[in-house]
Design a protein around this motif. Structure first.
Motif, short mmCIF file in Angstrom:
data_model
loop_
_atom_site.label_atom_id
_atom_site.label_comp_id
_atom_site.label_asym_id
_atom_site.label_seq_id
_atom_site.Cartn_x
_atom_site.Cartn_y
_atom_site.Cartn_z
N GLU A 1 -5.16 5.32 5.86
CA GLU A 1 -5.94 4.25 5.26
C GLU A 1 -5.08 3.02 5.03
OE1 GLU A 1 -8.39 5.58 1.87
OE2 GLU A 1 -7.94 7.61 2.50
N CYS A 2 -3.84 3.25 4.58
CA CYS A 2 -2.90 2.14 4.39
C CYS A 2 -2.58 1.47 5.72
CB CYS A 2 -1.60 2.65 3.76
SG CYS A 2 -1.70 3.08 2.01
N LEU A 3 -2.44 2.27 6.76
CA LEU A 3 -2.10 1.74 8.08
C LEU A 3 -3.22 0.86 8.60
CD1 LEU A 3 0.36 2.14 9.97
CD2 LEU A 3 -1.08 3.68 11.30
N CYS B 1 0.83 -1.21 0.00
CA CYS B 1 0.00 0.00 0.00
C CYS B 1 0.86 1.25 0.00
CB CYS B 1 -0.91 0.00 1.23
SG CYS B 1 -2.22 1.25 1.17
N SER B 2 0.43 2.25 -0.77
CA SER B 2 1.05 3.56 -0.75
C SER B 2 -0.02 4.60 -1.09
CB SER B 2 2.22 3.64 -1.72
OG SER B 2 2.98 4.82 -1.50
N VAL B 3 0.39 5.85 -1.20
CA VAL B 3 -0.56 6.93 -1.42
C VAL B 3 -0.48 7.43 -2.86
CG1 VAL B 3 -1.11 9.31 -0.77
CG2 VAL B 3 -0.54 7.64 0.99
N GLY C 1 0.02 9.41 -6.01
CA GLY C 1 0.86 10.56 -6.34
C GLY C 1 2.19 10.59 -5.63
N SER C 2 2.48 9.63 -4.77
CA SER C 2 3.74 9.65 -4.03
C SER C 2 4.87 9.06 -4.86
CB SER C 2 3.61 8.86 -2.72
OG SER C 2 3.54 7.47 -2.99
N THR C 3 6.08 9.53 -4.62
CA THR C 3 7.23 8.99 -5.32
C THR C 3 7.50 7.55 -4.90
OG1 THR C 3 8.67 9.96 -3.63
CG2 THR C 3 8.36 11.21 -5.65
N SER C 4 7.10 7.19 -3.70
CA SER C 4 7.30 5.82 -3.21
C SER C 4 6.54 4.82 -4.08
CB SER C 4 6.83 5.70 -1.76
OG SER C 4 7.57 6.53 -0.92
N ALA C 5 5.29 5.13 -4.40
CA ALA C 5 4.49 4.24 -5.24
C ALA C 5 5.11 4.12 -6.63
CB ALA C 5 3.06 4.77 -5.35
N GLN D 1 -1.58 -1.10 -4.07
CA GLN D 1 -2.84 -0.39 -3.86
C GLN D 1 -2.51 1.04 -3.45
OE1 GLN D 1 -5.55 -2.49 -1.25
NE2 GLN D 1 -4.78 -4.49 -1.92
N GLN D 2 -3.01 2.00 -4.22
CA GLN D 2 -2.76 3.40 -3.94
C GLN D 2 -4.03 4.04 -3.38
OE1 GLN D 2 -0.16 5.57 -6.76
NE2 GLN D 2 -0.34 3.78 -8.08
N LEU D 3 -3.95 4.48 -2.13
CA LEU D 3 -5.12 5.04 -1.45
C LEU D 3 -4.94 6.54 -1.22
CD1 LEU D 3 -5.75 2.16 1.14
CD2 LEU D 3 -6.68 2.44 -1.17
#
Length: 275
Positions: free
Chosen positions: A177-179, A148-150, A152-156, A170-172
């Protein structure tokens, strides 16, 4: 005759008063009543968080408050605006904020749309997993996991392109929400910057439930986002950041916000964004 002169003087005073008001001048050396709007995260404990009682806490909040003061604005003059990862460029380009301090990693793609001051912090992408999970020891282990990530984040983006292209990503809308998904076992890991993950893991309600994998998957230089080409504001913010490091306020803010998580931060990075 004296009455006529007094009336003229009063009229002149009114005109001068209206002129001063129209110019927005406060005449207050401490910053006056001029408002400033700053974009931050509302859902990142330790970094940028809006608490249930309406207060704002976190390292980014402390940095933004310090910078605003150096620009002539008291803390009471700041209007905090939520800056979700996917919305940061739009908020800046539309003029909805003066600048953004929201775990905002500097990269070439973003610099095509906005300018940055800083960087003011160096983080690393990492993974947060359940405390009893022994199956995820490296990035490649994510290929068979739900991650899970958010949005628009660079991590995703980093996971999709480089680290684990076969991961069920899964991008939330928010890290909280990921937590929740991680705790409920609907996802196996949460990825973002280690500073953010440390903030979540250090919360009282989460202590003992999660752990950082301890992987330095990338370098994330946090910058302060501002309107493209605004070199004047960029220069002022850079000077404020340099002063914050020099007078010890930067280190104090790091310990205040990350100390309880046992997070080992990198030294303050050198300013690189100058044009």
């Amino acid at each position: 005759m004296m009455f006529r002169k007094a009336g003229a003087a009063a009229a002149a005073a009114i005109v001068l008063s209206l002129t001063a008001t129209a110019c927005g001048g406060s005449g207050d050396d401490k910053g006056g009543s001029d408002k400033i709007t700053i974009g931050i995260k509302f859902d990142q404990p330790g970094v940028g968080l809006k608490t249930p009682d309406g207060k704002y806490t976190g390292f980014d909040v402390d940095v933004a408050t310090y910078v605003a003061k150096e620009l002539g604005h008291d803390a009471k003059d700041i209007e905090w605006k939520q800056a979700a990862s996917a919305d940061r460029e739009n908020l800046i380009s539309a003029g909805d904020v003066d600048f953004v301090v929201a775990s905002y990693s500097i990269n070439d793609e973003r610099k095509q749309k906005v300018s940055f001051a800083g960087p003011y912090f160096l983080a690393h992408q990492d993974l947060l997993v359940r405390a009893d999970d022994k199956s995820i020891k490296s990035a490649k282990d994510l290929n068979s996991k739900k991650l899970c990530s958010v949005t628009g984040s660079t991590s995703a983006q980093n996971v999709q392109k480089e680290l684990a292209p076969k991961a069920d990503l899964q991008q939330l809308g928010g890290y909280s929400e990921c937590l929740t998904g991680l705790e409920n076992k609907t996802v196996d890991a949460l990825t973002t910057d280690d500073s953010i993950l440390a903030g979540f893991a250090a919360q009282k309600e989460h202590q003992g439930k999660f752990k950082l994998a301890g992987l330095k998957l990338s370098d994330e230089n946090y910058g302060i986002g501002l309107k493209k080409g605004d070199t004047k504001l960029q220069g002022k913010i850079n000077k404020a950041l340099e002063k914050m490091v020099k007078d010890g306020s930067w280190e104090k803010a790091v310990k205040k916000n990350f100390g309880e998580a046992g997070y080992k931060n990198e030294p303050a990075p050198k300013i690189t964004e100058t044009s």
